[in-house]
Design a protein around this motif. Sequence first.
Motif, PDB file in Angstrom:
ATOM      1  N   SER A  79       0.828  -1.200   0.000  1.00 43.84           N
ATOM      2  CA  SER A  79       0.000   0.000   0.000  1.00 43.84           C
ATOM      3  C   SER A  79       0.868   1.257   0.000  1.00 43.84           C
ATOM      4  CB  SER A  79      -0.965   0.003   1.187  1.00 43.84           C
ATOM      5  OG  SER A  79      -0.257   0.072   2.398  1.00 43.84           O
ATOM      6  N   LYS A  80       1.996   1.239   0.691  1.00 43.30           N
ATOM      7  CA  LYS A  80       2.916   2.370   0.702  1.00 43.30           C
ATOM      8  C   LYS A  80       3.488   2.597  -0.697  1.00 43.30           C
ATOM      9  CE  LYS A  80       7.053   4.129   2.935  1.00 43.30           C
ATOM     10  NZ  LYS A  80       8.127   3.841   3.887  1.00 43.30           N
ATOM     11  N   ARG A  81       3.889   1.525  -1.372  1.00 42.16           N
ATOM     12  CA  ARG A  81       4.394   1.649  -2.744  1.00 42.16           C
ATOM     13  C   ARG A  81       3.314   2.173  -3.681  1.00 42.16           C
ATOM     14  NH1 ARG A  81       7.253  -3.594  -4.721  1.00 42.16           N
ATOM     15  NH2 ARG A  81       7.543  -2.261  -6.524  1.00 42.16           N
ATOM     16  N   PHE A  82       2.076   1.729  -3.479  1.00 40.40           N
ATOM     17  CA  PHE A  82       0.973   2.190  -4.315  1.00 40.40           C
ATOM     18  C   PHE A  82       0.752   3.684  -4.111  1.00 40.40           C
ATOM     19  CE2 PHE A  82      -3.564   3.141  -4.811  1.00 40.40           C
ATOM     20  CZ  PHE A  82      -3.715   2.842  -6.153  1.00 40.40           C
ATOM     21  N   GLU A  83       0.790   4.159  -2.865  1.00 36.61           N
ATOM     22  CA  GLU A  83       0.606   5.584  -2.572  1.00 36.61           C
ATOM     23  C   GLU A  83       1.706   6.418  -3.231  1.00 36.61           C
ATOM     24  OE1 GLU A  83      -1.939   7.107  -1.138  1.00 36.61           O
ATOM     25  OE2 GLU A  83      -2.946   5.179  -0.852  1.00 36.61           O
ATOM     26  N   GLU A  84       2.937   5.947  -3.164  1.00 35.56           N
ATOM     27  CA  GLU A  84       4.040   6.666  -3.794  1.00 35.56           C
ATOM     28  C   GLU A  84       3.864   6.723  -5.313  1.00 35.56           C
ATOM     29  OE1 GLU A  84       7.582   4.714  -2.542  1.00 35.56           O
ATOM     30  OE2 GLU A  84       7.428   5.438  -0.483  1.00 35.56           O
ATOM     31  N   ALA A  85       3.463   5.613  -5.911  1.00 32.21           N
ATOM     32  CA  ALA A  85       3.242   5.589  -7.360  1.00 32.21           C
ATOM     33  C   ALA A  85       2.083   6.502  -7.740  1.00 32.21           C
ATOM     34  CB  ALA A  85       2.974   4.157  -7.827  1.00 32.21           C
ATOM     35  N   LEU A  86       1.057   6.586  -6.919  1.00 35.82           N
ATOM     36  CA  LEU A  86      -0.086   7.461  -7.188  1.00 35.82           C
ATOM     37  C   LEU A  86       0.331   8.920  -7.130  1.00 35.82           C
ATOM     38  CD1 LEU A  86      -3.124   7.450  -7.768  1.00 35.82           C
ATOM     39  CD2 LEU A  86      -3.501   7.539  -5.307  1.00 35.82           C
ATOM     40  N   LYS A  87       1.171   9.286  -6.182  1.00 36.99           N
ATOM     41  CA  LYS A  87       1.673  10.662  -6.092  1.00 36.99           C
ATOM     42  C   LYS A  87       2.490  11.019  -7.323  1.00 36.99           C
ATOM     43  CE  LYS A  87       1.891  10.926  -1.057  1.00 36.99           C
ATOM     44  NZ  LYS A  87       2.790  10.993   0.112  1.00 36.99           N
ATOM     45  N   GLU A  88       3.341  10.089  -7.766  1.00 37.63           N
ATOM     46  CA  GLU A  88       4.146  10.330  -8.970  1.00 37.63           C
ATOM     47  C   GLU A  88       3.251  10.465 -10.195  1.00 37.63           C
ATOM     48  OE1 GLU A  88       7.457  10.808  -9.368  1.00 37.63           O
ATOM     49  OE2 GLU A  88       7.572  10.847  -7.177  1.00 37.63           O
ATOM     50  N   ALA A  89       2.209   9.674 -10.275  1.00 36.87           N
ATOM     51  CA  ALA A  89       1.303   9.733 -11.421  1.00 36.87           C
ATOM     52  C   ALA A  89       0.542  11.051 -11.441  1.00 36.87           C
ATOM     53  CB  ALA A  89       0.334   8.563 -11.375  1.00 36.87           C
ATOM     54  N   LYS A  90       0.225  11.604 -10.285  1.00 39.63           N
ATOM     55  CA  LYS A  90      -0.490  12.890 -10.235  1.00 39.63           C
ATOM     56  C   LYS A  90       0.408  14.037 -10.660  1.00 39.63           C
ATOM     57  CE  LYS A  90      -3.932  11.711  -6.765  1.00 39.63           C
ATOM     58  NZ  LYS A  90      -4.455  11.975  -5.430  1.00 39.63           N
ATOM     59  N   LYS A  91       1.722  13.911 -10.464  1.00 39.92           N
ATOM     60  CA  LYS A  91       2.656  14.957 -10.852  1.00 39.92           C
ATOM     61  C   LYS A  91       2.852  15.031 -12.364  1.00 39.92           C
ATOM     62  CE  LYS A  91       5.374  14.782  -6.595  1.00 39.92           C
ATOM     63  NZ  LYS A  91       6.683  14.435  -6.016  1.00 39.92           N
ATOM     64  N   GLU A  92       2.709  13.902 -13.045  1.00 42.21           N
ATOM     65  CA  GLU A  92       2.918  13.863 -14.495  1.00 42.21           C
ATOM     66  C   GLU A  92       1.731  14.514 -15.204  1.00 42.21           C
ATOM     67  OE1 GLU A  92       3.587   9.894 -15.783  1.00 42.21           O
ATOM     68  OE2 GLU A  92       5.327   9.615 -14.485  1.00 42.21           O
ATOM     69  N   PRO A  93       2.002  15.215 -16.317  1.00 42.65           N
ATOM     70  CA  PRO A  93       0.899  15.810 -17.069  1.00 42.65           C
ATOM     71  C   PRO A  93       0.062  14.736 -17.761  1.00 42.65           C
ATOM     72  CG  PRO A  93       2.967  16.122 -18.236  1.00 42.65           C
ATOM     73  CD  PRO A  93       3.299  15.519 -16.921  1.00 42.65           C
ATOM     74  N   ILE A  94      -1.216  15.025 -17.910  1.00 46.02           N
ATOM     75  CA  ILE A  94      -2.114  14.090 -18.574  1.00 46.02           C
ATOM     76  C   ILE A  94      -1.946  14.265 -20.070  1.00 46.02           C
ATOM     77  CG2 ILE A  94      -4.514  13.435 -18.943  1.00 46.02           C
ATOM     78  CD1 ILE A  94      -5.085  14.495 -16.128  1.00 46.02           C
ATOM     79  N   SER A  95      -1.679  13.200 -20.780  1.00 45.75           N
ATOM     80  CA  SER A  95      -1.516  13.263 -22.236  1.00 45.75           C
ATOM     81  C   SER A  95      -2.308  12.134 -22.868  1.00 45.75           C
ATOM     82  CB  SER A  95      -0.039  13.158 -22.603  1.00 45.75           C
ATOM     83  OG  SER A  95       0.477  11.923 -22.178  1.00 45.75           O
ATOM     84  N   LYS A  96      -2.642  12.372 -24.103  1.00 43.80           N
ATOM     85  CA  LYS A  96      -3.395  11.377 -24.854  1.00 43.80           C
ATOM     86  C   LYS A  96      -2.459  10.227 -25.227  1.00 43.80           C
ATOM     87  CE  LYS A  96      -6.403  11.070 -28.843  1.00 43.80           C
ATOM     88  NZ  LYS A  96      -6.956  11.805 -29.972  1.00 43.80           N
ATOM     89  N   PRO A  97      -2.850   8.988 -24.983  1.00 42.74           N
ATOM     90  CA  PRO A  97      -1.967   7.874 -25.337  1.00 42.74           C
ATOM     91  C   PRO A  97      -1.810   7.754 -26.852  1.00 42.74           C
ATOM     92  CG  PRO A  97      -4.059   7.049 -24.531  1.00 42.74           C
ATOM     93  CD  PRO A  97      -4.085   8.543 -24.374  1.00 42.74           C
ATOM     94  N   LEU A  98      -0.622   7.352 -27.284  1.00 50.17           N
ATOM     95  CA  LEU A  98      -0.351   7.159 -28.697  1.00 50.17           C
ATOM     96  C   LEU A  98      -0.819   5.789 -29.141  1.00 50.17           C
ATOM     97  CD1 LEU A  98       3.237   8.616 -29.040  1.00 50.17           C
ATOM     98  CD2 LEU A  98       1.101   9.657 -29.781  1.00 50.17           C
ATOM     99  N   ARG A  99      -1.433   5.788 -30.308  1.00 47.70           N
ATOM    100  CA  ARG A  99      -1.865   4.521 -30.901  1.00 47.70           C
ATOM    101  C   ARG A  99      -1.020   4.279 -32.145  1.00 47.70           C
ATOM    102  NH1 ARG A  99      -8.048   6.160 -31.208  1.00 47.70           N
ATOM    103  NH2 ARG A  99      -6.960   7.952 -32.036  1.00 47.70           N
ATOM    104  N   GLY A 100      -0.993   3.060 -32.602  1.00 40.36           N
ATOM    105  CA  GLY A 100      -0.162   2.697 -33.730  1.00 40.36           C
ATOM    106  C   GLY A 100      -0.482   3.471 -35.006  1.00 40.36           C
ATOM    107  N   PHE A 101      -1.766   3.699 -35.302  1.00 40.82           N
ATOM    108  CA  PHE A 101      -2.111   4.390 -36.540  1.00 40.82           C
ATOM    109  C   PHE A 101      -2.018   5.908 -36.414  1.00 40.82           C
ATOM    110  CE2 PHE A 101      -6.082   3.393 -34.363  1.00 40.82           C
ATOM    111  CZ  PHE A 101      -6.683   4.635 -34.296  1.00 40.82           C
ATOM    112  N   ASP A 102      -1.817   6.430 -35.172  1.00 45.11           N
ATOM    113  CA  ASP A 102      -1.578   7.855 -35.005  1.00 45.11           C
ATOM    114  C   ASP A 102      -0.191   8.248 -35.485  1.00 45.11           C
ATOM    115  OD1 ASP A 102      -4.064   8.313 -33.922  1.00 45.11           O
ATOM    116  OD2 ASP A 102      -3.384   8.151 -31.840  1.00 45.11           O
ATOM    117  N   LEU A 103       0.712   7.306 -35.542  1.00 44.84           N
ATOM    118  CA  LEU A 103       2.090   7.585 -35.944  1.00 44.84           C
ATOM    119  C   LEU A 103       2.231   7.705 -37.446  1.00 44.84           C
ATOM    120  CD1 LEU A 103       3.933   5.154 -33.490  1.00 44.84           C
ATOM    121  CD2 LEU A 103       3.621   7.613 -33.242  1.00 44.84           C
ATOM    122  N   ASP A 104       1.268   7.316 -38.227  1.00 41.11           N
ATOM    123  CA  ASP A 104       1.365   7.379 -39.700  1.00 41.11           C
ATOM    124  C   ASP A 104       1.228   8.766 -40.218  1.00 41.11           C
ATOM    125  OD1 ASP A 104       1.805   4.722 -39.923  1.00 41.11           O
ATOM    126  OD2 ASP A 104      -0.307   4.200 -40.151  1.00 41.11           O
TER     127      ASP A 104
END
Length: 100
Positions: free
Chosen positions: A75-100
């Motif tokens: 649970s401690k590791r999960f909390e730390e990972a959640l804090k790190e995830a909140k710090k990162e900016p939200i971006s749209k995930p890349l899909r394979g056909f978006d790269l064309d």
Amino acid sequence: MARLKSELEVTCPCCQAVLVVDTNLGRVVEHRERPNPDRPELSDAQRILADAEARRNALFEQSVQEHKTRGDALSKRFEEALKEAKKEPISKPLRGFDLD
């Protein structure tokens, strides 16, 4: 026990057991194993079983404690990972056909 003239007493070179061989019959008539000093006495059986039970119970208690603390660590590791995830900016995930 009195030995007959036809009986030979032989010591086994491997296990040190004593064999009494009758030459007239051509077979072993008596076998005596070498006394084993490591062999436990029957009177010690209850103590040996109690020691084994205590060892099993100690291992079980140790396993239970490790299992309890494992959840806290996860649970401690999960909390730390959640804090790190909140710090990162939200971006749209890349899909394979978006790269064309």
